[in-house]
Design a protein around this motif. Structure first.
Motif, PDB file in Angstrom:
ATOM      1  N   MET A   1      -3.156   4.683   6.393  1.00 24.43           N
ATOM      2  CA  MET A   1      -2.222   3.801   5.707  1.00 24.43           C
ATOM      3  C   MET A   1      -0.980   3.556   6.559  1.00 24.43           C
ATOM      4  O   MET A   1      -0.487   2.425   6.650  1.00 24.43           O
ATOM      5  CB  MET A   1      -1.801   4.406   4.371  1.00 24.43           C
TER       6      MET A   1
ATOM      7  N   GLN B   1       0.831  -1.204   0.000  1.00 26.28           N
ATOM      8  CA  GLN B   1       0.000   0.000   0.000  1.00 26.28           C
ATOM      9  C   GLN B   1       0.866   1.255   0.000  1.00 26.28           C
ATOM     10  O   GLN B   1       0.496   2.284  -0.571  1.00 26.28           O
ATOM     11  CB  GLN B   1      -0.913   0.001   1.218  1.00 26.28           C
TER      12      GLN B   1
ATOM     13  N   LEU C   1      -5.621   0.456   0.700  1.00 31.07           N
ATOM     14  CA  LEU C   1      -5.317   0.220   2.110  1.00 31.07           C
ATOM     15  C   LEU C   1      -5.274  -1.275   2.429  1.00 31.07           C
ATOM     16  O   LEU C   1      -6.139  -2.044   2.007  1.00 31.07           O
ATOM     17  CB  LEU C   1      -6.347   0.909   3.002  1.00 31.07           C
TER      18      LEU C   1
ATOM     19  N   LYS D   1      -7.225   5.113  -0.591  1.00 31.21           N
ATOM     20  CA  LYS D   1      -8.087   4.296   0.266  1.00 31.21           C
ATOM     21  C   LYS D   1      -8.430   2.961  -0.406  1.00 31.21           C
ATOM     22  O   LYS D   1      -8.721   1.984   0.280  1.00 31.21           O
ATOM     23  CB  LYS D   1      -9.362   5.054   0.641  1.00 31.21           C
TER      24      LYS D   1
END
Length: 320
Positions: free
Chosen positions: A256, A169, A206, A203
């Motif tokens: 994150m 991520q 994530l 997002k």
């Protein structure tokens, strides 16, 4: 260097009536002492490297040194030419281009880490795809790289762009956010819309773990670059349509970072867990090391050469 939050970056751009790319060039000039023209020339040379990797990987099958991966960019690009895919020409092309850069990296070719080698296909993939479409000039596309640099700088300062520290991520997710934001500004979007694109793109990444098979930046890194190039395009279109990131982008970045710290070591570039730990992943690892018993490959390292990252973005770990 400055820029530790998207809110700060957006606020400065709005207050000074500047695009984020121009703000980034000003900061780079102030801190490096280089004139704007020289900074732009350097970025043009970086983009030339990106383009060369795209062209190489789509014009012919490029195999990695291990033989584990390669040729997918060529195959996907061929299908894009047929215009029979589900995605449409632009996302299909962006996906092929992102795969191409990642395959050139795995073949020990020359790439630009944006922000890392393991995520180096996404930004060139989307920007080269819109350049080839003919809607934007080369100068405009190169300017968008400075937008991406500013966004990557925020993420690096506020969290991490390292797979070893924060999982995939932090690498592929960050690159996707950088690309989405750059596309929004390239299309004439506002600084606020750029920030929304960052939040929307990030997002969606994530929790993405860093689990390179045999510790190499090949599986699943290359495919992730291709797929997340499409995500960047989608996030940019959503932001330009007025879709907000309900969770502010700075809070997404913070989330994150927290998620990255919570990931076990096995899922942070060690080549132990996730896909690397599957029976097939382990078999491939044994096969690679059996055929190259003296290869100095360590989990988390990258068999590649990279150009310096774009101004303002620190080159981090290269696994994804």
């Amino acid at each position: 260097m400055s820029f530790t939050s998207i809110r700060e970056l957006v606020g400065l751009a709005e207050t000074r009536g500047l695009r984020i790319c121009d703000l980034m060039i000003e900061v780079e000039s102030e801190q490096s002492g280089l004139p704007r023209a020289e900074i732009l020339a350097h970025m043009h040379s970086q983009f030339d490297v990106m383009e060369a990797a795209v062209r190489k990987g789509t014009s012919e099958p490029v195999r990695s040194r291990t033989g584990l991966t390669g040729g997918d960019a060529f195959r996907v690009h061929q299908r894009a030419q047929e215009e029979t895919g589900f995605l449409g020409s632009r996302p299909h092309r962006a996906m092929a281009y992102a795969l191409a850069v990642s395959e050139v990296n795995a073949a020990m070719g020359r790439i630009v880490a944006t922000p890392t080698a393991g995520s180096a296909g996404i930004l060139p993939g989307v920007l080269m795809s819109v350049l080839d479409e003919g809607r934007y000039s080369r100068n405009d596309v190169v300017s968008a790289l400075f937008t991406a640099a500013a966004l990557g700088l925020v993420i690096a300062n506020a969290a991490s762009i390292s797979g070893a520290a924060g999982g995939c991520q932090a690498e592929v997710g960050s690159a996707t956010a950088m690309a989405a934001g750059a596309l929004v500004e390239l299309a004439g979007g506002t600084p606020i819309q750029v920030g929304n694109a960052v939040g929307l793109a990030l997002k969606n990444s994530l929790g993405l773990v860093c689990d390179p098979v045999a510790g190499l930046v090949e599986l699943p890194c290359i495919v992730r670059n291709g797929l997340h190039a499409v995500t960047a395009l989608a996030a940019a279109d959503m932001a330009l349509a007025g879709v907000p990131s309900i969770i502010p982008p700075d809070e997404v970045i913070s989330a994150m970072n927290s998620i990255g710290h919570a990931l076990p070591d096995e899922l942070r570039e060690t080549g132990i867990g996730g896909l690397a730990g599957t029976p097939t992943g382990q078999s491939l690892k044994e096969l690679i090391f059996a055929s190259n018993p003296n290869a100095p490959v360590v989990a988390g390292t990258t068999p590649c050469r990279t150009e310096p990252s774009v101004p303002g973005v620190t080159v981090g770990s290269s696994g994804a």
